[in-house]
Design a protein around this motif. Sequence first.
Motif, PDB file in Angstrom:
ATOM      1  N   ALA A  41      -5.591   0.623  -4.374  1.00  0.00           N
ATOM      2  CA  ALA A  41      -4.782   1.614  -3.685  1.00  0.00           C
ATOM      3  C   ALA A  41      -6.491   1.859  -2.330  1.00  0.00           C
ATOM      4  O   ALA A  41      -5.592   1.887  -0.954  1.00  0.00           O
ATOM      5  N   TYR A  80       0.778  -1.266   0.109  1.00  0.00           N
ATOM      6  CA  TYR A  80       0.406   0.014   0.173  1.00  0.00           C
ATOM      7  C   TYR A  80       1.596   1.439   0.090  1.00  0.00           C
ATOM      8  O   TYR A  80       0.640   2.264  -1.197  1.00  0.00           O
ATOM      9  N   HIS A  81       1.987   1.653   1.040  1.00  0.00           N
ATOM     10  CA  HIS A  81       2.529   2.915   1.203  1.00  0.00           C
ATOM     11  C   HIS A  81       3.792   2.813  -0.509  1.00  0.00           C
ATOM     12  O   HIS A  81       4.418   3.922  -0.781  1.00  0.00           O
ATOM     13  N   ARG A  82       4.248   1.109  -0.317  1.00  0.00           N
ATOM     14  CA  ARG A  82       5.214   2.109  -1.758  1.00  0.00           C
ATOM     15  C   ARG A  82       4.572   1.362  -3.061  1.00  0.00           C
ATOM     16  O   ARG A  82       5.492   2.085  -4.308  1.00  0.00           O
ATOM     17  N   GLY A  83       3.579   0.914  -3.174  1.00  0.00           N
ATOM     18  CA  GLY A  83       3.189   0.448  -4.312  1.00  0.00           C
ATOM     19  C   GLY A  83       2.188   2.392  -5.225  1.00  0.00           C
ATOM     20  O   GLY A  83       2.231   3.096  -4.524  1.00  0.00           O
ATOM     21  N   ARG A  84       2.219   1.890  -6.817  1.00  0.00           N
ATOM     22  CA  ARG A  84       1.902   3.355  -7.211  1.00  0.00           C
ATOM     23  C   ARG A  84       0.759   1.926  -7.960  1.00  0.00           C
ATOM     24  O   ARG A  84       0.455   2.201  -8.904  1.00  0.00           O
ATOM     25  N   SER A  85       0.172   2.219  -6.920  1.00  0.00           N
ATOM     26  CA  SER A  85      -1.509   1.318  -7.765  1.00  0.00           C
ATOM     27  C   SER A  85      -2.766   2.206  -8.199  1.00  0.00           C
ATOM     28  O   SER A  85      -2.461   3.375  -7.802  1.00  0.00           O
ATOM     29  N   ALA A  86      -3.187   1.790  -9.084  1.00  0.00           N
ATOM     30  CA  ALA A  86      -4.533   2.105  -9.361  1.00  0.00           C
ATOM     31  C   ALA A  86      -5.504   2.822  -7.847  1.00  0.00           C
ATOM     32  O   ALA A  86      -5.766   2.263  -7.062  1.00  0.00           O
ATOM     33  N   PRO A  87      -6.521   4.389  -7.901  1.00  0.00           N
ATOM     34  CA  PRO A  87      -6.593   4.094  -6.659  1.00  0.00           C
ATOM     35  C   PRO A  87      -7.980   3.030  -6.017  1.00  0.00           C
ATOM     36  O   PRO A  87      -7.678   3.566  -5.321  1.00  0.00           O
ATOM     37  N   ARG A 103      -6.207  -0.037   1.262  1.00  0.00           N
ATOM     38  CA  ARG A 103      -5.978   0.906   2.722  1.00  0.00           C
ATOM     39  C   ARG A 103      -6.745   0.243   3.437  1.00  0.00           C
ATOM     40  O   ARG A 103      -6.501   0.434   5.005  1.00  0.00           O
TER      41      ARG A 103
END
Length: 229
Positions: free
Chosen positions: A83, A73-80, A87
């Motif tokens: 994400a 969650y904190h390091r990824g660049r996921s789609a909204p 979270r």
Amino acid sequence: MIATALDRTPAPAVSPPRLDREPAPVVSPPPLDREPGPVVSPPRLRGWLHAGALPAAVYAVTSGLLFGISAAYHRGRSAPRLAEVLRRLDHANIYLIIAGTYTPLALLALEGPVRVAVLAVVWTGAVAGVVFRAVWLGAPRRLYTALYIALGWTAVFVLPQLLQGAGVAAVTLVIAGGVLYSIGGVVYGLRRPDPSPRWFGFHEVFHAFTLAAYVVQYIAVSLVVYAAA
């Protein structure tokens, strides 16, 4: 003078086989009334290693979920949308790691109704907390942080029994970890201190206390598991 056939010497008679020979020895089957050998009982500690591994496995699984999902969650660049799911899981896993930490302590260091009560409280609280964070993601930060801390200090109600079953060293480490978790929770709830918002903000301070608390309580859980094995 040629002898007649009647004058010939008769051939020696062949004697029939003797019927009075001793018979071959008969091999008797083993007696059926022989007493059975002594029954060897398994060692009294047989299976306890596996029994001790089960609560340790619960602790390991909840630990993996906590740190794995938090890192994603904190390091990824996921789609909204992804994400948002991460979270929710990240916040919910805090309740699971609390219950997962209590599981080996309760199963291996406590007995009887006290054991059942602790497991019922922490796992009921964990399930309720997971539902709470999944349904009400916008809950006030100070509210769900206070719930984390309250559930984490369940041990204070069974401290004498925990001391007797786990020992002074393990209980001291559990309390020290609880203090570190609580300090981190206060930092998270207040968003202070926030030393360097660009590089190491309040959230990183919170994570630092969380990691330190986990290491301390990991040692405590290890002491209990190894002592039980």
